[in-house]
Scaffold this active site. Structure first.
Site, PDB file in Angstrom:
ATOM      1  N   ARG A  52       0.862  -1.180   0.000  1.00 26.39           N
ATOM      2  CA  ARG A  52       0.000   0.000   0.000  1.00 26.39           C
ATOM      3  C   ARG A  52       0.898   1.228   0.000  1.00 26.39           C
ATOM      4  O   ARG A  52       2.107   1.130   0.121  1.00 26.39           O
ATOM      5  CB  ARG A  52      -1.024  -0.006   1.157  1.00 26.39           C
ATOM      6  CG  ARG A  52      -0.662  -0.610   2.453  1.00 26.39           C
ATOM      7  CD  ARG A  52       0.302   0.128   3.357  1.00 26.39           C
ATOM      8  NE  ARG A  52       0.055   1.542   3.447  1.00 26.39           N
ATOM      9  CZ  ARG A  52       0.992   2.437   3.632  1.00 26.39           C
ATOM     10  NH1 ARG A  52       2.280   2.068   3.745  1.00 26.39           N
ATOM     11  NH2 ARG A  52       0.732   3.708   3.703  1.00 26.39           N
ATOM     12  N   ASP A 243      -2.013  10.916  -2.312  1.00 24.85           N
ATOM     13  CA  ASP A 243      -2.410   9.852  -3.250  1.00 24.85           C
ATOM     14  C   ASP A 243      -2.759  10.392  -4.624  1.00 24.85           C
ATOM     15  O   ASP A 243      -2.596   9.701  -5.623  1.00 24.85           O
ATOM     16  CB  ASP A 243      -3.581   9.059  -2.671  1.00 24.85           C
ATOM     17  CG  ASP A 243      -3.053   8.122  -1.604  1.00 24.85           C
ATOM     18  OD1 ASP A 243      -2.828   8.588  -0.475  1.00 24.85           O
ATOM     19  OD2 ASP A 243      -2.810   6.945  -1.918  1.00 24.85           O
TER      20      ASP A 243
HETATM   21  O1  MRU Z   1      -4.548   3.408   2.163  1.00 30.79           O
HETATM   22  P1  MRU Z   1      -3.055   3.556   2.075  1.00 30.79           P
HETATM   23  O2  MRU Z   1      -2.360   2.978   3.264  1.00 30.79           O
HETATM   24  O3  MRU Z   1      -2.506   3.061   0.768  1.00 30.79           O
HETATM   25  O4  MRU Z   1      -2.863   5.131   2.121  1.00 30.79           O
HETATM   26  C1  MRU Z   1      -1.576   5.660   1.998  1.00 30.79           C
HETATM   27  C2  MRU Z   1      -1.533   7.129   2.135  1.00 30.79           C
HETATM   28  O5  MRU Z   1      -2.519   7.808   2.277  1.00 30.79           O
HETATM   29  C3  MRU Z   1      -0.194   7.745   1.978  1.00 30.79           C
HETATM   30  O6  MRU Z   1      -0.104   8.924   2.717  1.00 30.79           O
HETATM   31  C4  MRU Z   1       0.011   8.088   0.508  1.00 30.79           C
HETATM   32  O7  MRU Z   1      -0.195   6.968  -0.300  1.00 30.79           O
HETATM   33  C5  MRU Z   1       1.337   8.645   0.244  1.00 30.79           C
HETATM   34  S1  MRU Z   1       2.548   7.390   0.319  1.00 30.79           S
HETATM   35  C6  MRU Z   1       4.079   7.987   0.047  1.00 30.79           C
END
Ligand code: MRU
Length: 344
Positions: A52, A243
């Protein structure tokens, strides 16, 4: 160089053509690498957050698509391309919000289109090179973000962060935690307050784990303690990942980020979003157009508990991300430098 305390979060075994990831659902109690080479298992790993973080899922999708393509056994380019496009679509459908996922898959399909004239063997070797380049670019970009972000830090600073935007969210270094690691490499000591990040606890389970494994002084607090910690005056800056960034600078990141940006404004603490350009979506005008992933009620109701901790009579709302308006963002820390939302 960051001392290598953890293996790469995601990589390609270049001998066996398998995707290798740290299974993040097992952290912090178990550090286990798993090997994937089938479509259903790669899709499951992304959906279930075994891998993730926006940059990490982009690399996993590119290397996963190559691992699949290397096993097609097709000798006809047309059949190969049809299968490749279908597999890329399936991977792309696993999580909607992170821009890096579609970005990495589009690069792989563009590479296939450009090389299909040379036959299947040439296609496979071009896809391998593109998948490996996706991983290598990610390391270089995160390191550059770390270098620029490090310039915002001085010895003794304490930073607050949410979710996990560190090495576990990319291949190495990460985005929001890269400045902390680069500072540590230069002998600048900082410490971090990591918000727990309900409901999936990426801050508690992952950020606290990777920071402490790398020798960074870390304090974990529940999400609802953020205002109290900021009011104490000990936080010099907030660093988050992202994201998807819309063209106007509105930024989707882990649920709770928006709340933190509002608090940052209230307490006059700078709020930095660490963003590789691969996360910026210039085709999406504003944050209103960003699709927000909705996740299962069980993550709020029963995950982490022996018995459900919310009555089944109550509904659950579980958006995985929220959108922070650009005007609350002090600056973006990118691999091309530090930029105001209007300068992206
Ligand atoms: O749901 P996730 O754990 O994939 O969410 C990740 C995040 O929100 C991070 O802050 C984002 O992907 C940036 S990662 C460098």
């Amino acid at each position: 160089m960051l001392e290598k305390k953890l293996p790469k979060t995601v990589t390609l075994d270049r001998e066996t053509d398998e995707l290798v990831i740290i299974d993040q659902t097992l952290l912090p109690s178990e550090l286990k690498l798993i090997r994937l080479s089938k479509l259903d298992e790669i899709c499951e790993a992304i959906k279930k957050l075994r891998v993730r973080g926006a940059p990490a899922i982009g690399v996993a999708a590119a290397e996963g698509l190559y691992a699949l393509a290397a096993r097609y056994g097709a000798d006809n380019t047309e059949a190969f391309m049809k299968r490749l496009i279908a597999d890329a679509e399936a991977l792309n459908a696993t999580r909607p919000t992170a821009k890096n996922l579609s970005w990495a898959l589009e690069n792989m399909l563009r590479c296939a289109e450009a090389n299909k004239g040379g036959g299947v063997a040439a296609l496979i070797s071009a896809l391998k090179a593109e998948a490996v380049a996706t991983e290598e670019r990610d390391i270089a970009v995160c390191k550059a973000i770390g270098e620029y972000g490090c310039g915002l830090l001085k010895n003794g600073d304490t930073v607050m962060t949410v979710c996990n935007a560190g090495a576990l969210a990319a291949v190495e270094y990460g985005t929001a935690l890269a400045p902390i690691y680069v500072a540590a490499e230069k002998g600048i000591k900082t410490s971090v307050y990591s918000l727990e990040t309900r409901p999936l606890l990426q801050g508690a389970r992952l950020t606290a784990f990777e920071l402490t494994e790398n020798g960074i002084d870390t304090t974990t607090v529940c999400d609802n303690m953020a205002a109290s910690v900021l009011a104490s005056g000990k936080i010099s800056a907030i660093f988050t990942g992202c994201d998807r960034v819309a063209a106007n600078g509105d930024t989707a990141n882990k649920i709770g980020t928006y709340m933190l940006a509002i608090l940052a404004k209230h307490f006059s603490v700078p709020f930095y979003v660490c963003a590789p350009y691969s996360t910026i979506d210039f085709n999406t005008a504003t944050g209103k157009d960003i699709v927000i992933e909705q996740r299962s009620a069980d993550e709020v109701r029963s995950l982490w508990y022996d018995k459900p901790m919310v009555t089944s009579k109550a509904c659950i709302y579980n958006p995985a991300f929220d959108v922070t308006p650009a005007h609350l963002i002090t600056a973006f820390v990118t691999e091309k430098g530090i930029k105001k939302p209007s300068e992206l």
